[in-house]
Design a protein around this motif. Sequence first.
Motif: not given
Length: 275
Positions: A13-20, A199-202, A255-256, A260-261
């Motif tokens: 889910f995280a990969v799809i969410f970020v990829a979109l 760190l991308l999220s932050a 998303g990021f 990471g989690d």
Amino acid sequence: MINFARQNKLLSFAVIFVALQVLLALFAPVLGLQDPYAQIMVQRLKGPNVANWLGTDQLGRDILSRIIYGYRTSLLTCVTAVVLSLLAGGTLGMLAAYYRGWFDRIVMRLMDVLFAFPILLLAIAVIAVLGPSIWGAAIAIAIVYTPIFARLLRGPALVICESEYVTGAKAIGAGDMRIIFLHLLPNLASVVLVQTSLLLSAAILVEASLSFLGLGAQPPTPSLGLMLSEGRNFLLLAPWPAIFAGFAILFLSFGFNLLGDALRDTLDPRLRKES
């Protein structure tokens, strides 16, 4: 691949969410969006409608197109910053762990000096020297995050440097750089992947904060933080520019952070055993 996706639903889910979101940013010019710079004053502060799905801002610009192009600005700035900090901090951390001694002490004390400053204040100080711009913000964030990567990679690198295969590589005459980049770095890949995502999220939040203060992307460049700053002046009259820009920052950072989690849960063998 299907079994992996079923076993790692959170990661999938995280990969799809970020990829979109990344794909939206990359292919923004071919999505048929309105010109994010076009000002139509007779359409200013219009609510969501058929022509402008998320409404228009105080200059009559389409909010949806500016948000998607703002994704491009945020991702360009933050990815550049994190890659630079990874290259600088990661290299310093591995060199400090490998050579130790006075080199280790000097490098880590310099990192401690950078750690002593609050993140946002240090970034503002760097931008005060470089000037407000996208690249100034990227360099400022890179300097702020360099000690994080240095300290993070130094710890496990110290353990790896004591391993038998590193000792064996030294015994057969392998060069220092070969050992560091062919033996140390591959064994730190999982740590690098997880920390880079977090760190991308932050960094997205820091970049948005800098743009909100007028120290990042400059008008008329679409920027999520700048849109939030401009929209706060019209919250009572037309709240949608600030609301939608705020949700865009939230989704991108979330998303990021989720990625990471999920990577940490998947790549950490201790967590795998517990599950």
